[in-house]
Design an enzyme around this catalytic site. Structure first.
Site, PDB file in Angstrom:
ATOM      1  N   LYS A   1      -1.131   9.403   0.511  1.00 46.38           N
ATOM      2  CA  LYS A   1      -0.887  11.224   1.864  1.00 46.38           C
ATOM      3  C   LYS A   1      -0.116  11.224   2.751  1.00 46.38           C
ATOM      4  O   LYS A   1       0.208  10.404   3.112  1.00 46.38           O
ATOM      5  CB  LYS A   1      -2.937  11.069   2.766  1.00 46.38           C
ATOM      6  CG  LYS A   1      -4.087  11.133   1.854  1.00 46.38           C
ATOM      7  CD  LYS A   1      -5.242  10.864   2.665  1.00 46.38           C
ATOM      8  CE  LYS A   1      -6.616  11.149   1.660  1.00 46.38           C
ATOM      9  NZ  LYS A   1      -7.542  10.910   2.235  1.00 46.38           N
TER      10      LYS A   1
ATOM     11  N   ASP B   1       0.948  -1.094  -0.060  1.00 41.96           N
ATOM     12  CA  ASP B   1      -0.169  -0.171  -0.150  1.00 41.96           C
ATOM     13  C   ASP B   1       1.183   1.350  -0.340  1.00 41.96           C
ATOM     14  O   ASP B   1       1.532   0.969   0.792  1.00 41.96           O
ATOM     15  CB  ASP B   1      -0.934   0.260   1.371  1.00 41.96           C
ATOM     16  CG  ASP B   1      -1.918   0.970   1.564  1.00 41.96           C
ATOM     17  OD1 ASP B   1      -2.372   2.134   0.938  1.00 41.96           O
ATOM     18  OD2 ASP B   1      -3.293   1.143   2.037  1.00 41.96           O
TER      19      ASP B   1
ATOM     20  N   TYR C   1      -1.763  -8.153  -9.808  1.00 45.00           N
ATOM     21  CA  TYR C   1      -1.510  -6.626  -9.640  1.00 45.00           C
ATOM     22  C   TYR C   1      -0.571  -5.946 -10.551  1.00 45.00           C
ATOM     23  O   TYR C   1      -0.914  -4.938 -11.004  1.00 45.00           O
ATOM     24  CB  TYR C   1      -1.041  -6.292  -8.477  1.00 45.00           C
ATOM     25  CG  TYR C   1      -0.837  -4.419  -7.501  1.00 45.00           C
ATOM     26  CD1 TYR C   1      -2.044  -4.379  -7.525  1.00 45.00           C
ATOM     27  CD2 TYR C   1      -0.141  -4.233  -8.034  1.00 45.00           C
ATOM     28  CE1 TYR C   1      -2.238  -2.695  -6.923  1.00 45.00           C
ATOM     29  CE2 TYR C   1      -0.034  -2.964  -7.943  1.00 45.00           C
ATOM     30  CZ  TYR C   1      -1.265  -1.755  -7.340  1.00 45.00           C
ATOM     31  OH  TYR C   1      -1.105  -0.122  -7.339  1.00 45.00           O
ATOM     32  N   GLU C   2       0.602  -6.016 -10.288  1.00 44.93           N
ATOM     33  CA  GLU C   2       1.098  -5.770 -11.514  1.00 44.93           C
ATOM     34  C   GLU C   2       0.872  -6.027 -13.077  1.00 44.93           C
ATOM     35  O   GLU C   2       1.108  -4.885 -13.404  1.00 44.93           O
ATOM     36  CB  GLU C   2       2.547  -6.581 -11.813  1.00 44.93           C
ATOM     37  CG  GLU C   2       4.225  -6.488 -12.566  1.00 44.93           C
ATOM     38  CD  GLU C   2       4.486  -7.164 -12.989  1.00 44.93           C
ATOM     39  OE1 GLU C   2       6.188  -7.108 -13.981  1.00 44.93           O
ATOM     40  OE2 GLU C   2       5.394  -7.727 -11.925  1.00 44.93           O
TER      41      GLU C   2
END
Length: 243
Positions: free
Chosen positions: A149, A145, A221-222
């Site tokens: 922010k 992750d 994910y990649e």
């Protein structure tokens, strides 16, 4: 099965997001009840010690694991299962607090009857604190992750809090492999790991961070990141010799 094993971390100090996603299919729910208890590493208590080699010792098993590797945040488990499949002599530990990801990994392990994986379905930090010095031969933190922010930057796993943990448990010369498609996180990981006295970045030419090594499989994910136009970065560090 209850959700209790997946809710033991202090939510005020989390480095991860949600614990659970969509409802699980019947088979995956069953695997959480039947297969996970045979592979699960309980969350170590403060001061407890965990012998990683002992995790892979079973009755009738003549040969111990030649080495033990650790993946922190294994997502849906495709990379971890690939490594287990292609390195049967290696014991692999995976830590992942997201119950859907744990269930997905169990499905992969069950499909291929892989017996060289152990699972911590929770925060990796208590396990890192419980492992002996120089006990892990390779560590992976892939597509973590990014916590984009600014106020959440200290939740990124690779940083001042956890690099000393990784440096302590990694053997001399062991690899630390990192990957991300988020350039903010890539810069953050490079900044902190390059300046850490116990790690050396192995890259010499651009292809060293642009191209995955042959023994580093693509994750789903990649593949999604590439399809969306994002270019993953692959970082390899080695643990410098002690003393």
């Amino acid at each position: 099965m209850t959700d209790q094993p997946f809710d033991s971390a202090d939510s005020s100090n989390r480095l991860f997001g949600r614990r659970k996603g969509r409802p699980l299919r019947k088979r995956r729910t069953e695997l959480l009840d039947t297969l996970l208890p045979t592979l699960e590493i309980p969350v170590p208590k403060p001061g407890e010690r965990v012998d990683p080699q002992a995790l892979f010792t079973r009755p009738g098993q003549s040969e111990p694991a030649q080495d033990v590797w650790l993946e922190v945040g294994f997502g849906s488990g495709h990379h971890l299962a690939w490594q287990a499949r292609h390195n049967p002599e290696i014991g692999l530990i995976g830590a992942e607090p997201f119950v859907n990801g744990v269930a997905a990994l169990l499905g992969l392990l069950d499909d291929d009857k892989l017996g060289n994986v152990r699972v911590l379905p929770d925060d990796a930090r208590p396990l890192l604190d419980a492992l002996p010095d120089a006990s892990i031969g390779r560590a992976f933190v892939l597509f973590a992750d990014p916590w984009p922010k600014k106020r959440h930057a200290d939740r990124r796993f690779i940083g001042p809090e956890n690099l000393p943990r990784l440096a302590r448990v990694l053997k001399d010369g062991a690899e630390l492999r990192l990957a991300s498609d988020d350039m903010g996180l890539v810069r953050w990981m490079l900044e902190h790991t390059v300046k850490h006295p116990d790690f050396e970045w192995t890259a010499r030419v651009p292809s060293d961070w642009r191209v995955r090594p042959a023994d580093w499989p693509a994750t789903r994910y990649e593949e999604k990141a590439i399809a969306a136009g994002r270019k993953p970065v692959f970082l390899r560090f080695v643990r410098k010799p002690r003393g």
